[in-house]
Design a protein around this motif. Sequence first.
Motif, PDB file in Angstrom:
ATOM      1  N   SER A  29       0.817  -1.218   0.000  1.00 28.53           N
ATOM      2  CA  SER A  29       0.000   0.000   0.000  1.00 28.53           C
ATOM      3  C   SER A  29       0.847   1.263   0.000  1.00 28.53           C
ATOM      4  CB  SER A  29      -0.912   0.009   1.226  1.00 28.53           C
ATOM      5  OG  SER A  29      -0.122  -0.041   2.408  1.00 28.53           O
ATOM      6  N   LEU A 152      -4.977   5.475   6.087  1.00 25.85           N
ATOM      7  CA  LEU A 152      -4.758   4.146   5.509  1.00 25.85           C
ATOM      8  C   LEU A 152      -4.793   3.081   6.596  1.00 25.85           C
ATOM      9  CD1 LEU A 152      -4.206   2.923   2.726  1.00 25.85           C
ATOM     10  CD2 LEU A 152      -1.749   3.156   3.183  1.00 25.85           C
ATOM     11  N   ASP A 158      -8.268   3.749   0.711  1.00 22.27           N
ATOM     12  CA  ASP A 158      -7.363   2.708   0.240  1.00 22.27           C
ATOM     13  C   ASP A 158      -6.383   3.249  -0.800  1.00 22.27           C
ATOM     14  OD1 ASP A 158      -9.046   3.130  -1.880  1.00 22.27           O
ATOM     15  OD2 ASP A 158      -9.526   1.011  -2.211  1.00 22.27           O
ATOM     16  N   ARG A 160      -3.012   4.404  -2.295  1.00 25.73           N
ATOM     17  CA  ARG A 160      -1.628   4.067  -2.021  1.00 25.73           C
ATOM     18  C   ARG A 160      -0.807   5.343  -1.798  1.00 25.73           C
ATOM     19  NH1 ARG A 160      -3.734  -0.345  -4.330  1.00 25.73           N
ATOM     20  NH2 ARG A 160      -2.628  -2.347  -4.319  1.00 25.73           N
TER      21      ARG A 160
END
Length: 785
Positions: A29, A152, A158, A160
Amino acid sequence: MMPEMHLPPTGLPIEDEIDSIRSSLADSSSMVLQAEPGAGKTTVVPLRLLDEPWLNGRRIVMLEPRRVAARAAARRMSSMLGESPGNTVGWVTRDDRVVGPSTRIEVVTEGVLTARLVDDPSLSGTGLVIFDEFHERSLPGDTGLALAADGLRRGQHDARILVMSATLDADSVSRFISLTDDPAPVVSAPGRTYPVDVRWRPRRRRDPLVPTVVRAIDEALTEPGSVLVFLPGVGEIKRTEQALRGRLGPNVAPVMPLHGSLPAVEQDAAIAAGPDRRIVLATDIAESSLTVAGISTVVDAGLNRVPRFDPGTGMTGLLTTAASRASAEQRAGRAGRTGPGVAIRLWSKVEHGSRPAFLPPEITQVDLAGLVLDLARRGMVDRLALPFIDPPPERAWAEAASLLRLLGALDSDGAATPLGIRMAHVPAHPRLARMIETSRHPWLGCLLTTLLDERDILRGRPSELPADLSDRLELLLDPHLTHPSADGRAIDEARDRASRLAQRLGVAQTAVDPNDAGAVLATGFPDRVARRKLREKGRFVLAGGRSVKLPRGDSLEDAAGLVAVDLGGRTKDPMISRGARLEARVDHLVYATPDLDATVAEVESAWGIKPAAGGSHDGLGTRNHLLSLGEGTYLELVGPDPSQPQPGMPRPFGIDELDSPRLVTWAARVPDINLWINWARDRGFDPGDPVEMQRTTPAGEVLRWRLTFPTGGDGVMPFLIEWPGITPAASATPGCMLMALDLAHDNPAVGVRIGEHALPIEVKPGAPSITATVMTPNGVVVIRS
């Protein structure tokens, strides 16, 4: 389904690492990209990631610490795609927005990302957040990364996270952004640089900067190619430019400034390579992210201006410091982008070794009021509620919270108030935001914000410039007005920015009076309200008891009160660099009578003028007539109102005990009655609580105001009055002029208290009395208490 983005090969070194970057972001992530200067990370990486499956057509938001770099990066990426900015790639800054419905990459700067993360923790529509040049450790960068990483971890979004830089502590950052015990992936990419010959040309401590820089440029011009000169600020750039134009002549090389306040077209001209060599005079905006083409020689003054908390204004300002070793390496690398180059440093090799490797993170050095307010809107009222790479200092956090409570932006529990939430949406420091949100003159607040949020539009030593901000306001309001110290470009930019700010906030650009500046400033700087010291010309005392002064001969020296916005000089005896008058003024004189009709007739006969009917004071059993005394002052003739029932309490001003008309007291008009009351109470005397009042005019209009109700006595000490708009002086009969208001009292404390009200009126020793000298159509008339 989004169309696939086709970007031809660029040949830049970062291309060799794109597969590793894709793989890391597909499996994790978050990740760190450590790419050397010249690798091409800023422009190539976002474009190469647009078609990744995990992005699923969502936007990429890339944070650039500087406005110039944000615009340049967006323009370069658009050019690489054969498009105009605002299509696939656009930018958003505090004052500028170039995006469209098809924009997939938004390059943002300043507090834009922070505001989004506060207002929309889910980051709707965003699949990747890139933090470019993170080594600069700006406060917005640190805050944005902390909020993004925390969101996050909490599952709020979500998107990155990709952190990029040429020089940073990759290990600590990768651990900070990881969702597991293992650090996030780190990808390293080489740059494309050539050898740079570093030459040391130290400037002696007392040598002026500009002549030393000019000598170094002379040496640089013996080398081929263009020259990039790093200077700390706009002032040094202008002085160097002037020195070079007189020295080089028109045919040697064009001299081009490059800094954040220039128009975009001039920035583009300095950045782009032309057919001929040029000399680019730049601030540290050219240090990273921004590529200045065609440079083969760098002259580095070794200085930069960095954000630091400025006790003078109580906000963050810019301080000139020695550049770090990392900055020096970034700057020198600009000479080796296209071939071997030369870097001339104006300090010694020994001094270089003693400089810090990096400058400290901004979060440890700057005012945190904006940060505390933003986090309070997210319900984070504790200093450690949000994990940062470097936590905010405890003292700075406490001072910021205290200021926000003073401004009404936080409640006693530290939560954001409705006012605080509105202030947070103004792209300026909370002090300045409050001026716009709560003053009666929001357009004037916008103008003052641009004057205080940027470098002074008057150039020179602060002690040699006028302190009065009204002078600067007049330059903004009147394009034909001139001043020997004025910077025309800065004035134009301030005027434009004020207009953009007003448009953004829905503020009407109505007519303003520069004399209202003090009242507007007091809403944002209540702790900087000052009163003149008795019998000490040019010296004042602040609300907290601190003594301050004005430069000798300044036009504000005779002010009875002012707002000292900007303080400089010695800590123990600070000098007011910028401020504005904040005085009370004579609003009206109260001429009370037991028979109003008879007194009006007497005045008309003796003075040659008929006072205008004012109206009835509802519930008080009184009515009045009004006579203008000029300059916003009026005489109120007040007496019993036969049309009203007998009030349940004595009529005001002792009317029920009068057997003849007399001058009973007077009112001092103030812009903020609560501010005046609090000042007085802090100094040991109480004007009383403010009371809401109203009067019905003969036309049926209801006027409302607030005052500290007169408490009787001899009337020499005025009561305070605050009008929300136009005062009754506007409807009073014109034709008279107050020539003098003389006060006397046998108690010296009365004179001191009148001075504490910022009234420029002296009280003479003697029996308590009020004497007004009035010029009337029939000559001079004197009325007394």
